[in-house]
Design a protein around this motif. Structure first.
Motif, mmCIF file in Angstrom:
data_model
loop_
_atom_site.group_PDB
_atom_site.id
_atom_site.type_symbol
_atom_site.label_atom_id
_atom_site.label_comp_id
_atom_site.label_asym_id
_atom_site.label_seq_id
_atom_site.Cartn_x
_atom_site.Cartn_y
_atom_site.Cartn_z
ATOM 1 N N SER A 1 0.812 -1.220 0.000
ATOM 2 C CA SER A 1 0.000 0.000 0.000
ATOM 3 C C SER A 1 0.843 1.265 0.000
ATOM 4 N N GLU A 2 2.085 1.165 0.415
ATOM 5 C CA GLU A 2 3.010 2.300 0.376
ATOM 6 C C GLU A 2 4.417 1.764 0.130
ATOM 7 N N PRO A 3 5.361 2.633 -0.268
ATOM 8 C CA PRO A 3 6.723 2.157 -0.527
ATOM 9 C C PRO A 3 7.309 1.430 0.680
ATOM 10 N N THR A 4 8.119 0.436 0.405
ATOM 11 C CA THR A 4 8.649 -0.416 1.461
ATOM 12 C C THR A 4 9.774 0.268 2.215
ATOM 13 N N PHE A 5 10.041 -0.244 3.423
ATOM 14 C CA PHE A 5 11.106 0.306 4.264
ATOM 15 C C PHE A 5 12.327 -0.599 4.215
ATOM 16 N N HIS A 6 13.467 -0.010 3.907
ATOM 17 C CA HIS A 6 14.738 -0.713 4.013
ATOM 18 C C HIS A 6 15.665 0.071 4.934
ATOM 19 N N PRO A 7 16.317 -0.615 5.868
ATOM 20 C CA PRO A 7 17.213 0.091 6.792
ATOM 21 C C PRO A 7 18.334 0.793 6.039
ATOM 22 N N SER A 8 18.648 2.005 6.469
ATOM 23 C CA SER A 8 19.719 2.754 5.812
ATOM 24 C C SER A 8 21.069 2.082 5.986
ATOM 25 N N THR A 9 21.217 1.270 7.050
ATOM 26 C CA THR A 9 22.509 0.637 7.313
ATOM 27 C C THR A 9 22.707 -0.662 6.539
ATOM 28 N N GLU A 10 21.737 -1.038 5.710
ATOM 29 C CA GLU A 10 21.930 -2.211 4.850
ATOM 30 C C GLU A 10 23.150 -2.066 3.957
ATOM 31 N N ARG A 11 23.444 -0.842 3.558
ATOM 32 C CA ARG A 11 24.513 -0.644 2.581
ATOM 33 C C ARG A 11 25.907 -0.959 3.123
ATOM 34 N N TYR A 12 26.008 -1.176 4.424
ATOM 35 C CA TYR A 12 27.319 -1.480 4.995
ATOM 36 C C TYR A 12 27.563 -2.982 5.123
ATOM 37 N N MET A 13 26.633 -3.809 4.618
ATOM 38 C CA MET A 13 26.726 -5.246 4.822
ATOM 39 C C MET A 13 28.039 -5.818 4.302
ATOM 40 N N ASN A 14 28.502 -5.335 3.159
ATOM 41 C CA ASN A 14 29.732 -5.855 2.556
ATOM 42 C C ASN A 14 30.882 -4.860 2.628
ATOM 43 N N GLN A 15 30.777 -3.911 3.529
ATOM 44 C CA GLN A 15 31.821 -2.913 3.709
ATOM 45 C C GLN A 15 32.758 -3.317 4.854
ATOM 46 N N PRO A 16 33.990 -2.772 4.883
ATOM 47 C CA PRO A 16 34.916 -3.085 5.982
ATOM 48 C C PRO A 16 34.504 -2.367 7.267
ATOM 49 N N VAL A 17 33.661 -3.013 8.054
ATOM 50 C CA VAL A 17 33.164 -2.419 9.297
ATOM 51 C C VAL A 17 33.414 -3.335 10.495
ATOM 52 N N CYS A 18 34.181 -4.428 10.287
ATOM 53 C CA CYS A 18 34.443 -5.387 11.358
ATOM 54 C C CYS A 18 35.857 -5.171 11.896
ATOM 55 N N PRO A 19 36.008 -4.733 13.123
ATOM 56 C CA PRO A 19 37.361 -4.513 13.668
ATOM 57 C C PRO A 19 38.061 -5.832 13.959
ATOM 58 N N ASP A 20 39.328 -5.949 13.524
ATOM 59 C CA ASP A 20 40.099 -7.133 13.892
ATOM 60 C C ASP A 20 40.852 -6.860 15.193
ATOM 61 N N GLY A 21 41.786 -7.723 15.551
ATOM 62 C CA GLY A 21 42.480 -7.586 16.827
ATOM 63 C C GLY A 21 43.258 -6.298 16.969
ATOM 64 N N SER A 22 43.712 -5.758 15.838
ATOM 65 C CA SER A 22 44.496 -4.515 15.880
ATOM 66 C C SER A 22 43.633 -3.273 15.733
ATOM 67 N N GLY A 23 42.337 -3.460 15.555
ATOM 68 C CA GLY A 23 41.436 -2.324 15.374
ATOM 69 C C GLY A 23 41.206 -1.956 13.923
ATOM 70 N N THR A 24 41.878 -2.655 12.988
ATOM 71 C CA THR A 24 41.685 -2.401 11.563
ATOM 72 C C THR A 24 40.326 -2.938 11.127
ATOM 73 N N LEU A 25 39.620 -2.157 10.317
ATOM 74 C CA LEU A 25 38.290 -2.567 9.856
ATOM 75 C C LEU A 25 38.406 -3.491 8.654
ATOM 76 N N ARG A 26 37.725 -4.640 8.738
ATOM 77 C CA ARG A 26 37.796 -5.662 7.703
ATOM 78 C C ARG A 26 36.394 -6.071 7.236
ATOM 79 N N THR A 27 36.353 -6.837 6.148
ATOM 80 C CA THR A 27 35.097 -7.445 5.680
ATOM 81 C C THR A 27 35.074 -8.898 6.145
#
Length: 553
Positions: free
Chosen positions: A157-183
């Motif tokens: 009945s109206e446009p669907t909702f998608h979370p804005s943070t979906e776009r980070y799913m395949n981005q380097p946002v996972c910190p490893d042991g040294s604090g470096t962001l990885r996928t």
């Protein structure tokens, strides 16, 4: 002599006639409104890649108190099956009640309305019958397969909702042991440290609760669909859920290929191989294996993701009025956790196809149901539960806009001793007879083999045969492998019995059953664009981006 009574003709413009017509129209309209308002609301909640890793389903490791509480008040199906272990084909099949061979969708790259047939969807049918329909998160698979709009405005009945943070799913946002962001594949995080300070499924939960609050005092019934992303990879969830599952709970990881299974049945789990932490392991292609210690880490992360979803589910359910709401919880397909040496979906094995299916409905007595059912059964079931006009069964090769290839589960929900087929049909495509880099997700033009499988009460039988993507036909004279598993003694499907003489009769019976279900002839012809009505065409053109049409070799 009989007297003849002659009725005097009343002029159409007579004031009395006009008043009577108006009164009839008003009474008829009121009756329709009352019927619509008396119907219950519906909430459909889908998890992504969730096998029945749930306490009440018998998994003693799973911590799922919120799902367990709903199951105690619901009917839950212990043998429910997806029609293909891949997101877009499974979801489109479930939401149209048509099988992948009808939709001609085995990948992500065609939209059924223009590629196969202008088939009515589950939310569309409810929308056309007075419901307000709204989608939150991942219900249809986003992209080409749902016209880049989640099939809006047809289904919603109206446009669907998608979370804005979906776009980070395949981005380097996972910190490893040294604090470096990885996928990374395994990605425990602090919510506040993530982009926008939140995570996609949390956003979806908040949006769904906002919708429920806004609709609280409205008389129109609603159909709300909420799709959570987890436990789909990557396992990016709050780190506190990992603490529920010490790795010692899992022991040594099962991670081996069983003897006697044809190579075509196997998938090389290429999606997790692309993750940074998995790349560091230098796992041999295609068969691996994954190191046992890392396998335990994957299991820990998967179970933690399930508990994360359970918590969001419980929080959402606390805002639902269960007195007038039907709640359905399901998944699009399962996921392998080392069984057969695999760490993905992409197969015809039990663990990839079996899903949880929970139906809560006011007035329906809670019960466990062990009959074999399919996700294509959900559409006609919900229609019957709310007493909408029933949906006819599709005839073979039917292109009707509205029909079902499933069966209504209402007799099972009511505990009636109705005859039930107790069989589930599924399928999976391959680009060739041995695993290669596109074996997991071959595009339609590259598909050369189709694996068809049937699950019966005691057995699963699978056959892999030549497939022609130009006309969606199969050649039963070119067989690349067969599998037969006896679930009375081997629920893990570890021993292929297809060559055992004592099982020849059951193998031939199940093969005949599959041939009857899936024997599509070359007369189907090359796929054509389907014609929409002028009104549908206007809506389609108004909301469609450019559709990518498959090319054929």
């Amino acid at each position: 002599m009989k007297s003849i009574v002659r009725l005097k003709k009343v002029p159409a413009n007579n004031p009395m006639t006009t008043h009577i017509i108006k009164l009839i129209v008003i009474l008829f309209t009121v009756r329709i409104v009352l019927c619509v308002n008396q119907r219950p609301n519906i909430i459909l909640i889908l998890a992504d890649d969730l096998r029945p890793t749930i306490g009440k389903y018998g998994d003693q490791l799973a911590f799922t108190p919120n799902l367990d509480r709903l199951i105690e008040r619901s009917c839950y199906f212990t043998k429910a099956y997806s029609q293909q272990a891949l997101c877009a084909p499974s979801r489109n099949s479930m939401l149209t009640s048509r099988r992948p061979d009808t939709l001609h969708l085995y990948d992500f790259y065609s939209y059924w309305r223009t590629f196969a047939g202008n088939f009515t969807t589950l939310p569309q049918y409810f929308k056309e019958n007075g419901y307000y329909t709204y989608s939150v998160g991942k219900i249809f698979h986003p992209g080409v397969s749902s016209n880049f709009t989640d099939d809006y405005p047809f289904s919603w009945s109206e446009p669907t909702f998608h979370p804005s943070t979906e776009r980070y799913m395949n981005q380097p946002v996972c910190p490893d042991g040294s604090g470096t962001l990885r996928t990374n594949l395994i990605c425990p995080v602090k919510k506040f440290s993530q982009p926008e300070g939140t995570l996609p499924d949390i956003e979806s939960k908040v949006e769904a609760k906002n919708f429920l609050a806004a609709f609280k005092n409205r008389s129109q019934p609603f159909f709300l669909a909420v799709g959570f992303h987890k436990p789909h990879i990557p396992f990016r969830i709050p780190d506190k859920y990992f603490k529920l599952y010490p790795q010692t709970k899992f022991g040594n990881s099962t991670n081996w290929r069983q003897y006697g299974v044809p190579d075509v049945a196997w998938n090389p789990y290429t999606d997790i191989r692309k993750r940074h932490d998995v790349k560091q392991l230098d796992i041999p292609f295609p068969y691996g294996p994954i190191p046992s210690a890392f396998g335990m880490s994957i299991k820990q992360a998967y179970y933690a993701s399930v508990s994360y979803i359970d918590n969001l589910f419980g929080n959402l359910l606390s805002a639902v009025d269960l007195n007038n709401t039907i709640v359905v919880f399901a998944s699009d397909h399962g996921w392998s956790l080392g069984e057969h040496g695999e760490w993905a979906k992409y197969s015809n094995f039990e663990v990839a196809l079996r899903v949880p299916l929970v139906v809560y409905a006011p007035g329906i007595t809670p019960r466990r149901i062990d009959n074999i059912v399919e996700l294509v059964d959900l559409f006609p079931t919900l229609v019957d539960l709310v007493n909408l006009p029933p949906i006819a069964k599709c005839k073979r090769f039917s292109k009707k806009k509205l029909c079902t290839e499933g069966n209504s589960l209402l007799p099972l929900l009511k505990g009636l001793s109705a005859r039930w087929p107790d069989q589930a049909f599924s399928q999976y495509p391959r680009p060739g007879p041995i695993p290669r880099k596109n074996s997991d997700k071959p595009r339609l033009p590259k598909i050369r083999i189709m694996g068809y499988t049937v699950r019966k009460t005691d057995f699963r039988y699978t056959i892999w045969m030549r497939f022609y993507p130009r006309n969606f036909s199969s050649d039963w004279s070119q067989i690349f492998g067969e599998e037969l598993y006896d679930h009375r003694f081997d629920s893990a499907e570890n021993e292929n019995l297809v060559d055992r003489r004592e099982f020849k009769r059951i193998r031939l019976e199940l093969r005949s059953l599959l041939k009857k279900q899936f024997s599509f002839g070359a007369s189907l012809g090359r796929p054509q664009r389907k014609k929409l009505s002028w009104r549908e065409a206007l809506l389609y053109e108004a909301y469609r981006p450019q559709i990518l049409q498959p090319s054929y070799p």
